[in-house]
Design an enzyme around this catalytic site. Structure first.
Site, short mmCIF file in Angstrom:
data_model
loop_
_atom_site.label_atom_id
_atom_site.label_comp_id
_atom_site.label_asym_id
_atom_site.label_seq_id
_atom_site.Cartn_x
_atom_site.Cartn_y
_atom_site.Cartn_z
N THR A 12 0.81 -1.23 0.00
CA THR A 12 0.00 0.00 0.00
C THR A 12 0.84 1.28 0.00
OG1 THR A 12 -0.08 -0.28 2.39
CG2 THR A 12 -2.03 -1.01 1.15
N VAL A 15 6.43 2.78 -2.63
CA VAL A 15 7.14 1.80 -3.46
C VAL A 15 6.22 0.62 -3.76
CG1 VAL A 15 9.14 0.25 -3.55
CG2 VAL A 15 9.39 2.55 -2.59
N CYS A 148 17.99 4.25 -3.31
CA CYS A 148 17.70 4.80 -4.65
C CYS A 148 18.85 5.64 -5.20
CB CYS A 148 16.41 5.62 -4.60
SG CYS A 148 16.18 6.57 -3.08
N GLN A 175 17.07 15.27 -3.92
CA GLN A 175 16.22 14.09 -3.91
C GLN A 175 14.74 14.43 -3.78
OE1 GLN A 175 19.78 11.64 -1.65
NE2 GLN A 175 17.71 10.80 -1.48
N SER A 178 9.05 11.85 -3.06
CA SER A 178 8.52 10.48 -3.04
C SER A 178 9.53 9.50 -2.44
CB SER A 178 8.12 10.03 -4.45
OG SER A 178 9.24 10.02 -5.30
N GLU A 201 20.97 8.68 5.01
CA GLU A 201 21.15 8.55 3.57
C GLU A 201 22.62 8.60 3.16
OE1 GLU A 201 18.53 7.93 1.87
OE2 GLU A 201 18.81 8.54 -0.21
N ARG A 234 16.92 17.06 0.40
CA ARG A 234 15.54 16.85 -0.06
C ARG A 234 15.05 18.14 -0.69
NH1 ARG A 234 13.89 11.99 -0.48
NH2 ARG A 234 14.04 11.46 1.73
N HIS A 241 15.54 11.69 -8.66
CA HIS A 241 16.67 12.25 -7.91
C HIS A 241 17.73 12.76 -8.89
CE1 HIS A 241 14.78 10.61 -4.48
NE2 HIS A 241 15.60 9.63 -4.17
N ASN A 326 13.54 7.54 -8.81
CA ASN A 326 13.79 6.89 -7.53
C ASN A 326 12.85 5.74 -7.20
OD1 ASN A 326 12.21 9.48 -7.28
ND2 ASN A 326 11.73 8.61 -5.28
N THR A 327 11.57 5.81 -7.63
CA THR A 327 10.70 4.68 -7.27
C THR A 327 10.65 3.62 -8.37
OG1 THR A 327 8.63 5.68 -8.09
CG2 THR A 327 9.24 6.11 -5.79
P1 NAP Z 1 5.83 4.05 2.73
O1 NAP Z 1 5.19 4.82 1.65
O2 NAP Z 1 5.82 4.59 4.12
O3 NAP Z 1 5.13 2.58 2.76
C1 NAP Z 1 5.38 1.64 3.79
C2 NAP Z 1 4.61 0.35 3.55
O4 NAP Z 1 4.94 -0.58 4.60
C3 NAP Z 1 3.09 0.47 3.57
O5 NAP Z 1 2.52 -0.50 2.73
C4 NAP Z 1 2.74 0.13 5.03
O6 NAP Z 1 1.44 -0.42 5.18
C5 NAP Z 1 3.76 -0.95 5.33
N1 NAP Z 1 4.05 -1.02 6.77
C6 NAP Z 1 4.44 0.02 7.57
N2 NAP Z 1 4.60 -0.43 8.85
C7 NAP Z 1 4.28 -1.75 8.83
C8 NAP Z 1 4.21 -2.76 9.85
N3 NAP Z 1 4.51 -2.51 11.13
N4 NAP Z 1 3.84 -4.01 9.47
C9 NAP Z 1 3.52 -4.27 8.18
N5 NAP Z 1 3.55 -3.36 7.18
C10 NAP Z 1 3.93 -2.11 7.51
O7 NAP Z 1 7.37 3.75 2.41
P2 NAP Z 1 8.10 3.63 0.96
O8 NAP Z 1 8.67 4.90 0.53
O9 NAP Z 1 7.21 2.87 0.06
O10 NAP Z 1 9.38 2.74 1.34
C11 NAP Z 1 9.30 1.31 1.53
C12 NAP Z 1 10.72 0.75 1.67
O11 NAP Z 1 11.42 0.97 0.43
C13 NAP Z 1 11.55 1.41 2.77
O12 NAP Z 1 12.38 0.45 3.37
C14 NAP Z 1 12.38 2.44 2.00
O13 NAP Z 1 13.58 2.76 2.66
C15 NAP Z 1 12.64 1.68 0.70
N6 NAP Z 1 12.93 2.53 -0.46
C16 NAP Z 1 12.12 3.57 -0.79
C17 NAP Z 1 12.40 4.33 -1.93
C18 NAP Z 1 11.53 5.50 -2.36
O14 NAP Z 1 11.89 6.16 -3.36
N7 NAP Z 1 10.42 5.79 -1.69
C19 NAP Z 1 13.50 4.01 -2.70
C20 NAP Z 1 14.32 2.93 -2.34
C21 NAP Z 1 14.00 2.20 -1.23
P3 NAP Z 1 0.14 0.45 5.63
O15 NAP Z 1 -0.28 1.24 4.43
O16 NAP Z 1 -0.84 -0.62 6.00
O17 NAP Z 1 0.56 1.30 6.78
#
Ligand code: NAP
Length: 350
Positions: A12, A15, A148, A175, A178, A201, A234, A241, A326-327
């Protein structure tokens, strides 16, 4: 071939949604399971998710019920888009239960037995999976994608490392928001502003490229012997990015030779022909004011990085601007690409 059933952990989030979008018409993979936090469990995906992307939620995923982050998901390949503290133990539990896990979280990236992969850069690092299985005693597997910024930087450095050797790298990043997930950075902190700090980071950007560009030695990776200094900021950009990079090389090279090395780079032959491989991993642009996030981040579906303004550097040897999505390349697209490599190499059965 029948499609391989896959699941998305953290489906959800920012990413996670990108995974769902990119997997919609994937020739090898089909999303059969979505999992997230207690907030979402038991709801239909379309209800649980605050969908942020401009394409509609794929029909096959809209009505899937969100499940807990626990083994028992009806698939054998998993993409993890979980926060690191949750992803660390969950990904291990899934690998122990026999799943192949492609992670975006930082928890296991620097583990000695976990390949940190970019198919064009270090496809051979998957050999670590043998060590991982032997040492951890599990039948599944765990591979990770880098941060990323580190991913796009590494793609840009690989051809320079191969052709001229690397000594020192200095970069300043701009960066996108998102990259901080959803809802991410509060609007009052970022609109009309620049935040010169992204927690954790710089350490990641300074370490992960050296692992990816390192050499397999015995049961581990010897990090590549160059140093990186990163300033990470940021900025109020939605996606993409932008990095300003200066590089000191081992051997002298002209700007023309450097441009040719970047533009001609195709990467490991093992990446050629994977469904998510771009025609060229690096696209070099000639315009003096490019690359720019809104104009260049979607190059080759967001899987190519775009380099511009390649010029001599009076302090280091060369400097340039490097942009990546990045995503896509920096997260979900990169992880799907890694999974394709695992299938092509036979680590995941077709
Ligand atoms: P995000 O938008 O905050 O999404 C987090 C996701 O994890 C949501 O689906 C959330 O579910 C779920 N979640 C959170 N706490 C949880 C828990 N206690 N148990 C089970 N599920 C949980 O974060 P994001 O940006 O997508 O990043 C996700 C990962 O990818 C991170 O490790 C981040 O460092 C990495 N990453 C991100 C990017 C980027 O550009 N954004 C790039 C590279 C790597 P709910 O909706 O149910 O809360």
């Amino acid at each position: 071939m029948a499609k391989i059933p896959v699941g998305v952990l953290g489906a959800t989030g920012t990413v996670g949604q990108r995974f769902i979008q990119l997997l919609a018409d994937h020739p090898w993979f089909e999303v059969k399971a979505v999992a997230a936090s207690d907030r979402s469990i038991g709801q239909r995906y379309a209800e649980a998710c605050h969908w942020l992307l401009p394409t509609p939620i794929p029909v096959g995923v809209r009505d899937l019920l969100v499940q807990p982050i626990e083994p028992g998901l009806d698939c054998r390949l998993l993409f993890s888009a979980l926060p690191s503290d949750v992803g660390g133990p969950a990904e291990e539990a899934f690998a122990r239960a026999g799943y192949a896990v492609c992670s975006n979280a930082s928890a296991h990236r620097m583990d000695g037995d976990v390949p940190l992969l970019i198919p064009e850069v270090n496809a051979g690092h998957t050999a670590l999976i043998e060590t991982q299985r032997r040492e951890r005693g599990w039948e599944g597997l765990l591979v990770a994608s880098a941060n990323c910024t580190g991913t796009q930087l590494t793609l840009g450095l690989k051809p320079l490392q191969e052709a001229f050797g690397l000594r020192q790298v200095l970069l300043v990043s701009m960066q996108a928001v998102s990259g901080a997930g959803y809802p991410g950075v509060p609007s009052l902190d970022i609109l009309g502003n620049v935040v010169p700090y992204i927690g954790g980071e710089e350490d990641k950007v300074e370490a992960e490229p050296r692992k990816m560009l390192g050499a397999l030695q015995g049961d581990g990776i010897a990090a590549a012997p160059f140093t990186v200094s990163a300033h990470c900021n940021r900025v109020p950009v939605r996606d993409g990015h932008t990095l300003c990079v200066s590089v000191a090389l081992e051997r002298e090279a002209s700007v023309d030779e450097i441009v040719a090395a970047l533009a001609d780079f195709r990467g490991s032959p093992e990446a050629a022909g994977l469904p998510s491989s771009p025609a060229a991993p690096i696209v070099v642009c000639q315009e003096p004011d490019r690359p720019q996030p809104i104009r260049d981040r979607d190059t080759d579906g967001g899987m190519a990085v775009v380099v511009g303004r390649v010029r001599a550097c009076p302090v280091f040897d060369v400097k340039f601007v490097l942009l990546g999505h990045n995503t896509v390349r920096g997260a979900a697209g990169g992880s799907i690409h890694n999974a394709e490599l695992l299938v092509a190499q036979g680590w995941v059965e077709r």
